[in-house]
Design an enzyme around this catalytic site. Sequence first.
Site, PDB file in Angstrom:
ATOM      1  N   HIS A 146     -26.041 -28.857 -46.765  1.00 36.78           N
ATOM      2  CA  HIS A 146     -24.668 -28.421 -47.085  1.00 36.78           C
ATOM      3  C   HIS A 146     -23.568 -29.353 -46.576  1.00 36.78           C
ATOM      4  O   HIS A 146     -22.603 -29.568 -47.274  1.00 36.78           O
ATOM      5  CB  HIS A 146     -24.361 -26.994 -46.634  1.00 36.78           C
ATOM      6  N   ASN A 196     -24.285 -22.623 -51.813  1.00 43.03           N
ATOM      7  CA  ASN A 196     -23.074 -21.932 -52.296  1.00 43.03           C
ATOM      8  C   ASN A 196     -22.662 -22.387 -53.694  1.00 43.03           C
ATOM      9  O   ASN A 196     -21.905 -21.697 -54.362  1.00 43.03           O
ATOM     10  CB  ASN A 196     -21.925 -22.134 -51.301  1.00 43.03           C
ATOM     11  N   HIS A 197     -23.152 -23.569 -54.138  1.00 42.56           N
ATOM     12  CA  HIS A 197     -22.810 -24.030 -55.490  1.00 42.56           C
ATOM     13  C   HIS A 197     -23.920 -23.750 -56.511  1.00 42.56           C
ATOM     14  O   HIS A 197     -23.905 -24.311 -57.605  1.00 42.56           O
ATOM     15  CB  HIS A 197     -22.492 -25.528 -55.483  1.00 42.56           C
ATOM     16  N   HIS A 227     -28.862 -23.465 -45.519  1.00 47.18           N
ATOM     17  CA  HIS A 227     -27.626 -24.059 -46.045  1.00 47.18           C
ATOM     18  C   HIS A 227     -26.456 -23.572 -45.192  1.00 47.18           C
ATOM     19  O   HIS A 227     -26.006 -22.432 -45.335  1.00 47.18           O
ATOM     20  CB  HIS A 227     -27.485 -23.631 -47.511  1.00 47.18           C
ATOM     21  N   ASP A 254     -28.710 -32.590 -49.924  1.00 43.88           N
ATOM     22  CA  ASP A 254     -27.918 -32.327 -51.129  1.00 43.88           C
ATOM     23  C   ASP A 254     -27.840 -33.587 -51.999  1.00 43.88           C
ATOM     24  O   ASP A 254     -27.405 -34.639 -51.533  1.00 43.88           O
ATOM     25  CB  ASP A 254     -26.490 -31.905 -50.767  1.00 43.88           C
ATOM     26  N   HIS A 293     -23.709 -32.507 -46.060  1.00 39.22           N
ATOM     27  CA  HIS A 293     -23.882 -33.827 -46.691  1.00 39.22           C
ATOM     28  C   HIS A 293     -23.926 -34.960 -45.665  1.00 39.22           C
ATOM     29  O   HIS A 293     -23.966 -36.128 -46.059  1.00 39.22           O
ATOM     30  CB  HIS A 293     -22.790 -34.117 -47.734  1.00 39.22           C
ATOM     31  N   GLU A 321     -27.832 -28.497 -55.394  1.00 39.14           N
ATOM     32  CA  GLU A 321     -26.604 -27.749 -55.692  1.00 39.14           C
ATOM     33  C   GLU A 321     -25.421 -28.608 -56.145  1.00 39.14           C
ATOM     34  O   GLU A 321     -24.469 -28.083 -56.711  1.00 39.14           O
ATOM     35  CB  GLU A 321     -26.183 -26.881 -54.503  1.00 39.14           C
ATOM     36  N   ASN A 322     -25.472 -29.924 -55.887  1.00 39.74           N
ATOM     37  CA  ASN A 322     -24.341 -30.785 -56.267  1.00 39.74           C
ATOM     38  C   ASN A 322     -24.697 -31.809 -57.345  1.00 39.74           C
ATOM     39  O   ASN A 322     -23.985 -32.799 -57.527  1.00 39.74           O
ATOM     40  CB  ASN A 322     -23.801 -31.531 -55.041  1.00 39.74           C
TER      41      ASN A 322
HETATM   42 FE   FE2 Z   1     -23.727 -29.530 -51.002  1.00 41.34          FE
HETATM   43 FE   FE2 Z   2     -23.183 -26.309 -50.126  1.00 40.43          FE
END
Ligand code: FE2
Ligand code: FE2
Length: 251
Positions: free
Chosen positions: A167, A63-64, A142, A4, A169, A35-36
């Site tokens: 996910h 999820n993001h 993830h 991530d 991190h 995603e981040n």
């Molecule tokens: Fe993440």
């Molecule tokens: Fe995530």
Amino acid sequence: MVGDVVGKPGLKAVREFVPKLRTELKLDLVIANGENTANGIGMTPDTVQDLYGSGVDVITSGNHAWSKREIIPYPESELPLIRPMNYPPGVPGHGYTFCKGALVVNIMGRVFMPSVDDPFRALDGLLEEVGHRTKVVIVDAHTEATSEIGALGWYFDGRVSAVLGTHTHIGTTDGRVLPKGTAFISDIGMAGPRDSVIGNVPEDVLKRFMTQLYSPLGVADGPVIFSSVLLDIDANTGKAKSIQRIDREAP
Ligand SMILES: [Fe+2]
Ligand SMILES: [Fe+2]
């Protein structure tokens, strides 16, 4: 594959290390989880272009994926930008893409995660549908729970080239090739600020934990870490030969 990528510090780490590693390690394919990238939550057209510009070939998410709405039309295009394939039908975007002879798939776990469809059966279905097109299949799984990612690794051992966790991190040290030839790791870890709680300012995170009140989380600054794994995959068989952590740090 890079884990991530968190906010501007993460994008900076990718800019710093991916071009160098591409040359140094003669990389064929670079994947990163985006995603981040947009200030810690979600992606924008600018942050995904930043990753492509740094030498990333395929961007996965989680999820993001849709936390910043301006990115939603993007994955409908032909860009190599994917979201977990086991979101319910009707969710924008695609769960897999083909790049440089490899099939890159994004799935998401369900333990301490949104209630998406069963990732085991979803990937079974995809392999049945498009698995014949290439031997090399790389899965960004993830997931929050090490039990769930572990189960996914063993379930798909020998049927995909790699099951790589994202996910949390936090990079794990359990990277190995499973008996039937699938490279596995519970989590690659992030590219992002070192002095943080999974990328966020520690004080912000503490406020939430210690008061149980909502408070916004800022992306931390300072030195950056770059967490990734290097895979060696036999293109003829799709079996992984090795998986190795490549971790870097910059001021
Ligand atoms: Fe993440
Ligand atoms: Fe995530």
